[in-house]
Design an enzyme around this catalytic site. Structure first.
Site, short mmCIF file in Angstrom:
data_model
loop_
_atom_site.label_atom_id
_atom_site.label_comp_id
_atom_site.label_asym_id
_atom_site.label_seq_id
_atom_site.Cartn_x
_atom_site.Cartn_y
_atom_site.Cartn_z
N SER A 1 0.84 -1.19 0.00
CA SER A 1 0.00 0.00 0.00
C SER A 1 0.89 1.25 0.00
O SER A 1 1.72 1.41 -0.90
CB SER A 1 -0.95 -0.05 1.20
OG SER A 1 -2.06 0.79 1.03
N ASP B 1 -9.36 -5.10 -5.13
CA ASP B 1 -8.82 -4.25 -4.07
C ASP B 1 -9.63 -2.96 -3.97
O ASP B 1 -9.63 -2.16 -4.91
CB ASP B 1 -7.34 -3.94 -4.36
CG ASP B 1 -6.63 -3.26 -3.20
OD1 ASP B 1 -7.29 -2.57 -2.40
OD2 ASP B 1 -5.40 -3.41 -3.11
N HIS C 1 -7.09 -6.33 -0.40
CA HIS C 1 -5.92 -5.45 -0.22
C HIS C 1 -4.75 -6.09 0.52
O HIS C 1 -3.61 -5.82 0.19
CB HIS C 1 -6.37 -4.18 0.52
CG HIS C 1 -5.36 -3.09 0.55
ND1 HIS C 1 -4.71 -2.62 -0.58
CD2 HIS C 1 -4.87 -2.35 1.59
CE1 HIS C 1 -3.89 -1.65 -0.25
NE2 HIS C 1 -3.95 -1.47 1.05
#
Length: 272
Positions: free
Chosen positions: A98, A222, A250
């Site tokens: 991320s 995601d 995710h």
């Protein structure tokens, strides 16, 4: 296992954990996370590699300097300080989840690849900012903002609940992981959570200039960092391969840890 710290170029103390031996693998967590977010995946990777899990500035036990969150060179300096403290000057692998993908690319933009053998982007963009290509936020992130920046605990908790099981994937066995991630997010100061989003950086040219292999891991569903952002990295890095997990969300290292470990290990073991 050892908990250590390094001092970044601007004086910020960066805390990190070292486990295992072998090729250095630097784990860079996401927004409002900490070095514990990796859970069992980090432990299993440490059976094969020297895992260096970092608390990003303002997160976990690292200092919150109240500044530098909009400066790519500050983020780059944090990673560089950890590598220097560990005596790593070649052969490292950067793995960003991320927001950690942005931090990894900030480092590459500033310091190049002399200390790096490969890069893994896991559910990650390479840059951030409104209208920056390859940096679009997902629907869960858009819905959670601005509540996740709120100093009122109740409003922040409700805002974080928007993510649902995005960070773990579905399953009754994911509850402990979900609570660890949720707790880490709430423990990150609201001012830090907010500051990370108030910057714009386009690292496209850095991606295009990379001379090391890149692996992109991304869930097709995601809701935090859309898969198009992973595709953008794949389209711009010269030596990149992608693994798009059908239906996955995710937090791939929690959602399907065996697959994550297998794909990351195969990539690392193929490096020169």
């Amino acid at each position: 296992m050892a908990i250590r710290d390094a001092v970044s170029a601007d004086g910020t103390r960066i805390v990190y954990r070292v486990t295992g031996t072998g090729r250095p693998l630097v784990l860079l967590h996401g927004w409002a996370g900490n070095l514990r977010c990796w859970g069992a995946a980090a432990d299993e990777l440490a059976e094969r590699y020297r895992v260096i899990a970092v608390d990003l500035r303002g997160h976990g036990y690292s200092d919150d300097p109240g500044a530098g969150y909009d400066d790519p060179k500050a983020w780059a300096g944090d990673v560089a300080a950890v590598l220097a403290a560990e005596g790593v000057d070649a052969g490292a692998v950067l793995l960003g989840w991320s927001y950690g993908g942005i931090v990894a690319t900030d480092y590459l933009a500033t310091y190049g690849t002399s200390a790096v053998a490969g890069v893994v982007y896991c559910g990650a963009p390479a840059h951030i900012g409104r209208d920056v290509p390859g940096a679009a936020p997902g629907p869960s992130m858009e819905k959670a903002i601005p509540g996740v920046f709120d100093e009122a605990a109740g409003r922040a908790v409700r805002a974080f609940s928007v993510f649902g099981n995005a960070n773990t994937g579905p399953g009754a066995d994911k509850g402990v992981d979900a609570q660890r991630l949720f707790g880490g997010s709430l423990a990150t100061p609201p001012s830090v959570r907010k500051a990370l989003f108030y910057r714009t950086i386009d690292n496209t040219e850095t991606l295009r200039a990379l001379d090391v292999p890149v692996l992109v891991l991304h869930g097709t569903e995601d809701p935090v960092v859309p898969a198009v952002n992973g595709q953008y990295i794949l389209d711009n890095a010269p030596d990149a391969r992608g693994s798009f997990w059908e239906g996955a969300l995710h937090g791939l290292f929690i959602e399907d840890r065996p697959r994550f470990l297998a794909e990351v290990s195969a990539f690392i073991d193929a490096l020169e």
